[in-house]
Design a protein around this motif. Structure first.
Motif, PDB file in Angstrom:
ATOM      1  N   ALA A   1       0.864  -1.180   0.000  1.00 44.55           N
ATOM      2  CA  ALA A   1       0.000   0.000   0.000  1.00 44.55           C
ATOM      3  C   ALA A   1       0.899   1.229   0.000  1.00 44.55           C
ATOM      4  O   ALA A   1       2.010   1.198   0.554  1.00 44.55           O
ATOM      5  CB  ALA A   1      -0.922   0.004   1.210  1.00 44.55           C
TER       6      ALA A   1
ATOM      7  N   ILE B   1       0.725   5.799  -0.238  1.00 46.29           N
ATOM      8  CA  ILE B   1       0.047   7.088  -0.388  1.00 46.29           C
ATOM      9  C   ILE B   1       1.115   8.096  -0.775  1.00 46.29           C
ATOM     10  O   ILE B   1       2.081   8.307  -0.036  1.00 46.29           O
ATOM     11  CB  ILE B   1      -0.645   7.537   0.909  1.00 46.29           C
ATOM     12  CG1 ILE B   1      -1.592   6.445   1.435  1.00 46.29           C
ATOM     13  CG2 ILE B   1      -1.411   8.839   0.681  1.00 46.29           C
ATOM     14  CD1 ILE B   1      -2.131   6.716   2.829  1.00 46.29           C
TER      15      ILE B   1
ATOM     16  N   ARG C   1      -1.795  10.024   7.919  1.00 40.51           N
ATOM     17  CA  ARG C   1      -1.300   9.168   6.859  1.00 40.51           C
ATOM     18  C   ARG C   1      -0.922   7.788   7.404  1.00 40.51           C
ATOM     19  O   ARG C   1      -1.155   6.762   6.769  1.00 40.51           O
ATOM     20  CB  ARG C   1      -0.082   9.803   6.183  1.00 40.51           C
ATOM     21  CG  ARG C   1      -0.380  11.005   5.319  1.00 40.51           C
ATOM     22  CD  ARG C   1      -1.241  10.639   4.128  1.00 40.51           C
ATOM     23  NE  ARG C   1      -1.277  11.698   3.128  1.00 40.51           N
ATOM     24  CZ  ARG C   1      -2.346  12.028   2.433  1.00 40.51           C
ATOM     25  NH1 ARG C   1      -3.486  11.392   2.640  1.00 40.51           N
ATOM     26  NH2 ARG C   1      -2.298  12.996   1.532  1.00 40.51           N
TER      27      ARG C   1
ATOM     28  N   GLU D   1      -4.090   5.868   7.926  1.00 44.73           N
ATOM     29  CA  GLU D   1      -4.653   5.466   6.635  1.00 44.73           C
ATOM     30  C   GLU D   1      -3.895   4.277   6.057  1.00 44.73           C
ATOM     31  O   GLU D   1      -4.498   3.303   5.575  1.00 44.73           O
ATOM     32  CB  GLU D   1      -4.584   6.631   5.638  1.00 44.73           C
ATOM     33  CG  GLU D   1      -5.622   7.701   5.825  1.00 44.73           C
ATOM     34  CD  GLU D   1      -5.541   8.723   4.709  1.00 44.73           C
ATOM     35  OE1 GLU D   1      -6.504   8.813   3.919  1.00 44.73           O
ATOM     36  OE2 GLU D   1      -4.518   9.425   4.612  1.00 44.73           O
ATOM     37  N   LEU D   2      -2.579   4.361   6.106  1.00 43.97           N
ATOM     38  CA  LEU D   2      -1.759   3.296   5.538  1.00 43.97           C
ATOM     39  C   LEU D   2      -1.976   1.986   6.284  1.00 43.97           C
ATOM     40  O   LEU D   2      -2.130   0.919   5.666  1.00 43.97           O
ATOM     41  CB  LEU D   2      -0.286   3.696   5.576  1.00 43.97           C
ATOM     42  CG  LEU D   2       0.681   2.767   4.845  1.00 43.97           C
ATOM     43  CD1 LEU D   2       0.503   2.898   3.334  1.00 43.97           C
ATOM     44  CD2 LEU D   2       2.129   3.060   5.230  1.00 43.97           C
TER      45      LEU D   2
ATOM     46  N   MET E   1      -5.240   0.381   5.314  1.00 48.41           N
ATOM     47  CA  MET E   1      -5.150  -0.272   4.018  1.00 48.41           C
ATOM     48  C   MET E   1      -4.454  -1.626   4.142  1.00 48.41           C
ATOM     49  O   MET E   1      -4.921  -2.641   3.599  1.00 48.41           O
ATOM     50  CB  MET E   1      -4.406   0.620   3.021  1.00 48.41           C
ATOM     51  CG  MET E   1      -5.151   1.902   2.661  1.00 48.41           C
ATOM     52  SD  MET E   1      -4.089   3.131   1.843  1.00 48.41           S
ATOM     53  CE  MET E   1      -3.810   2.359   0.248  1.00 48.41           C
TER      54      MET E   1
ATOM     55  N   TYR F   1      -5.174   1.805  -8.011  1.00 47.68           N
ATOM     56  CA  TYR F   1      -4.987   3.103  -7.381  1.00 47.68           C
ATOM     57  C   TYR F   1      -6.235   3.963  -7.536  1.00 47.68           C
ATOM     58  O   TYR F   1      -7.063   3.748  -8.431  1.00 47.68           O
ATOM     59  CB  TYR F   1      -3.768   3.839  -7.968  1.00 47.68           C
ATOM     60  CG  TYR F   1      -3.929   4.340  -9.379  1.00 47.68           C
ATOM     61  CD1 TYR F   1      -4.298   5.667  -9.643  1.00 47.68           C
ATOM     62  CD2 TYR F   1      -3.698   3.497 -10.474  1.00 47.68           C
ATOM     63  CE1 TYR F   1      -4.426   6.142 -10.940  1.00 47.68           C
ATOM     64  CE2 TYR F   1      -3.823   3.967 -11.778  1.00 47.68           C
ATOM     65  CZ  TYR F   1      -4.189   5.281 -12.000  1.00 47.68           C
ATOM     66  OH  TYR F   1      -4.321   5.750 -13.288  1.00 47.68           O
TER      67      TYR F   1
ATOM     68  N   TYR G   1      -2.205  10.219  -4.568  1.00 47.71           N
ATOM     69  CA  TYR G   1      -2.444   8.907  -5.164  1.00 47.71           C
ATOM     70  C   TYR G   1      -2.389   7.848  -4.058  1.00 47.71           C
ATOM     71  O   TYR G   1      -1.488   7.863  -3.216  1.00 47.71           O
ATOM     72  CB  TYR G   1      -1.383   8.579  -6.213  1.00 47.71           C
ATOM     73  CG  TYR G   1      -1.484   9.400  -7.467  1.00 47.71           C
ATOM     74  CD1 TYR G   1      -2.082   8.881  -8.613  1.00 47.71           C
ATOM     75  CD2 TYR G   1      -0.967  10.689  -7.520  1.00 47.71           C
ATOM     76  CE1 TYR G   1      -2.171   9.633  -9.781  1.00 47.71           C
ATOM     77  CE2 TYR G   1      -1.047  11.450  -8.685  1.00 47.71           C
ATOM     78  CZ  TYR G   1      -1.650  10.916  -9.805  1.00 47.71           C
ATOM     79  OH  TYR G   1      -1.736  11.657 -10.949  1.00 47.71           O
ATOM     80  N   TYR G   2      -3.363   6.927  -4.095  1.00 47.20           N
ATOM     81  CA  TYR G   2      -3.434   5.832  -3.138  1.00 47.20           C
ATOM     82  C   TYR G   2      -3.311   4.527  -3.915  1.00 47.20           C
ATOM     83  O   TYR G   2      -4.148   4.225  -4.768  1.00 47.20           O
ATOM     84  CB  TYR G   2      -4.756   5.854  -2.383  1.00 47.20           C
ATOM     85  CG  TYR G   2      -5.000   7.126  -1.587  1.00 47.20           C
ATOM     86  CD1 TYR G   2      -4.846   7.138  -0.198  1.00 47.20           C
ATOM     87  CD2 TYR G   2      -5.383   8.309  -2.214  1.00 47.20           C
ATOM     88  CE1 TYR G   2      -5.062   8.296   0.530  1.00 47.20           C
ATOM     89  CE2 TYR G   2      -5.589   9.471  -1.498  1.00 47.20           C
ATOM     90  CZ  TYR G   2      -5.437   9.465  -0.127  1.00 47.20           C
ATOM     91  OH  TYR G   2      -5.659  10.616   0.599  1.00 47.20           O
TER      92      TYR G   2
ATOM     93  N   LEU H   1      -9.057   0.234  -1.116  1.00 45.41           N
ATOM     94  CA  LEU H   1      -9.326   1.579  -1.638  1.00 45.41           C
ATOM     95  C   LEU H   1     -10.795   1.962  -1.600  1.00 45.41           C
ATOM     96  O   LEU H   1     -11.163   3.050  -2.043  1.00 45.41           O
ATOM     97  CB  LEU H   1      -8.818   1.667  -3.080  1.00 45.41           C
ATOM     98  CG  LEU H   1      -7.334   1.318  -3.273  1.00 45.41           C
ATOM     99  CD1 LEU H   1      -6.997   1.226  -4.758  1.00 45.41           C
ATOM    100  CD2 LEU H   1      -6.435   2.321  -2.579  1.00 45.41           C
TER     101      LEU H   1
ATOM    102  N   TYR I   1     -12.323   5.405  -0.101  1.00 46.29           N
ATOM    103  CA  TYR I   1     -11.974   6.720  -0.639  1.00 46.29           C
ATOM    104  C   TYR I   1     -13.027   7.288  -1.585  1.00 46.29           C
ATOM    105  O   TYR I   1     -12.883   8.407  -2.073  1.00 46.29           O
ATOM    106  CB  TYR I   1     -10.605   6.650  -1.323  1.00 46.29           C
ATOM    107  CG  TYR I   1      -9.515   6.432  -0.306  1.00 46.29           C
ATOM    108  CD1 TYR I   1      -9.166   7.433   0.583  1.00 46.29           C
ATOM    109  CD2 TYR I   1      -8.869   5.208  -0.213  1.00 46.29           C
ATOM    110  CE1 TYR I   1      -8.190   7.234   1.539  1.00 46.29           C
ATOM    111  CE2 TYR I   1      -7.870   4.992   0.735  1.00 46.29           C
ATOM    112  CZ  TYR I   1      -7.545   6.008   1.607  1.00 46.29           C
ATOM    113  OH  TYR I   1      -6.587   5.801   2.560  1.00 46.29           O
TER     114      TYR I   1
END
Length: 509
Positions: free
Chosen positions: A5, A7, A23, A26-27, A30, A157, A164-165, A173, A176
């Protein structure tokens, strides 16, 4: 092999500390959704810096003790999160060492870093393997996201503003609320611009039968030799067909500890043939019988894990994931399989019936990344097993793809090139065994189709806008939506197999 993953913000705000914490959360969220793609003890290896967060659930295969990710060079210029295996990477490493690069590990991951520092995206021309990676260049804030030549390993992505993820699976994802894009096979994404670095030649090569057979045999041997270059024991999923038999035979030539795994219903043709061959050759063999109710019960988990809404792909995955569960239960984390051979070697009946079998081959091969290769990736990684696909080796695929069709369909025989390459290596009952589709060979028949067609509470019109027009199609699409995925915007219906009331038949679209 891993789940990754990332970001990357191409125009990051000044880091206030809170942004970094966000962040990081979030990471980790994921990575938690693809925890199954790595070893428990290697979950969420990650780093978070202003503008970039990279993370990996690492399934440790190469340099297991030292190849922790994300990796960076000694000066901290480039960092990478990487999923996959590079075959024969040692030659690229030696070339880089000759150019003055110093390595700290024995991993293939580090080759990506130094290769990028030396050649930029041209590094991709030197790689043979299955991979997806996201690389961040601190020198200018740019990024490079790339996927292998035929899409063996996945990469998706979304874009939100300047960020960009990236992730190995779409489920990472979903939160989002933005369109999920696929990084196409054989392409790289550099700062949002996609470019192709690999293409299969559409021009048939001029080659005679004897030379074609000899070349194919040599390239296949080399592909398998490189893919079994490991100190880990190996599993081979073995159906009793020539594709998996070729993989099994060749793997045993180059590796001392290979075990065959076969699944099927009691009395199925695949099991009987596989047991005979392994008994005659003294091959370690694990056989498991499928259970109808277990297959049915697995449908929701499989649809969520495999991310399929097409009935045929979801049903095949229900069966396939049992094989990899068996592999995992017996302590293996590395397997080989025979996927992709039928598509490039004209192995299905519909090749003989099609007006343009070359065009059909092109269509099938270029859609493998969202059909059979996606099935292999998801069904094996659901059980933390890395599965390699020798027929999709870059050099072997390039050659086989360009061989004239009359050396694949010859004198009424399908897969002539492959069969002749293994004549004398395998017994005739394997070399000349007709292609038997998994539903027949395993004894599955219409088990899952009949179940899907008899379930109540399914809107028969669901998916009509994208061409879903069967009860089983509606059922599996509903399962897909229940798993949390959005309604598909389009349907990439493949030339392949569909089901009828009396069994299954081939269709081309």
């Amino acid at each position: 092999m891993c789940g990754i993953a990332a970001i990357i913000d191409t125009d990051p705000m000044p880091d206030t500390g809170q942004q970094g914490e966000r962040r990081d959360r979030e990471l980790l969220a994921m990575l938690a959704r693809i925890r199954h793609r790595g070893d428990t003890e290697c979950f969420a290896e990650h780093s978070v810096e202003p503008g970039v967060a990279l993370g990996t659930n690492r399934l440790a295969i190469v340099d297991r003790e030292h190849a922790k990710q994300p990796q960076t060079d000694t000066q901290g210029q480039v960092s990478v999160a990487y999923n996959g295996e590079l075959y024969g990477f040692q030659s690229v490493r030696r070339e880089l060492e000759g150019l003055g690069h110093t390595f700290r590990t024995a991993s293939d991951t580090e080759v990506l870093i130094h290769g990028y520092l030396e050649w930029g995206e041209k590094l991709l021309d030197r790689l043979n393997g299955m991979f997806a990676f996201v690389l961040h260049d601190r020198r200018d804030g740019s990024f490079l996201a790339a996927r292998d030549h035929v899409g063996i390993k996945p990469l998706y992505y979304v874009r939100r503003g300047t960020a960009y993820y990236f992730a190995s699976e779409q489920k990472c994802l979903l939160t989002y609320d933005a369109p999920i894009h696929t990084v196409s096979p054989g392409t790289f994404l550099r700062n949002g611009r996609e470019e192709r670095y690999f293409s299969l030649s559409t021009t048939p090569r001029h080659i005679g039968p004897r030379e074609a057979v000899g070349t194919y045999r040599r390239l296949f041997d080399e592909a398998v030799r490189q893919q079994v270059d490991t100190d880990l024991p190996l599993a081979v999923t073995f159906s009793g067909g020539i594709d998996s038999a070729a993989v099994l035979h060749t793997a045993r030539r180059f590796h001392p500890a290979v075990t065959a795994f076969t699944i099927g219903f009691e009395g199925s043709a695949d099991v009987e043939v596989a047991e005979r061959y392994c008994r005659e050759e003294g091959i370690a063999h694990v056989v498991a019988r499928l259970d109808r109710q277990e297959l049915i019960d697995a449908i929701p988990e499989v649809v969520h894990g495999a991310e399929f809404f097409e009935a045929i792909d979801a049903m095949d995955t229900c069966v396939g994931q049992f094989a990899f569960r068996l592999v995992k239960e017996h302590g293996f984390k590395l397997a080989l399989c025979g996927e992709g051979s039928d598509e490039v070697n004209a192995g299905y009946d519909l090749f003989r019936q099609h007006d343009d079998p070359v065009e059909l081959m092109r269509y099938r091969v270029h859609n493998l990344h969202r059909t059979d290769l996606q099935r292999v990736d998801r069904s094996s990684m659901m059980h933390s097993v890395e599965t390699r696909v020798p027929f999709m080796d870059r050099r072997l695929l390039e050659f086989a793809y360009s061989v004239p069709m009359d050396l694949k369909l010859r004198d009424g025989q399908d897969k002539w090139l492959l069969r002749e390459a293994f004549r004398g290596r395998l017994p005739s009952y394997l070399v000349d065994r007709p292609k038997i589709r998994m539903p027949d060979g395993s004894g599955l028949k219409n088990t899952l189709v009949d179940h899907a067609r008899t379930q109540g509470g399914v809107d028969p019109g669901i998916g009509a806008d994208i061409g879903v027009d069967t009860p089983e199609g509606a059922f599996f699409l509903q399962q897909y939506l229940k798993a949390g995925f959005p309604m598909p915007r389009e349907r990439h219906k493949r030339a392949g197999y569909d089901y009828s009331a009396n069994g299954y038949f081939e269709f081309v679209s």
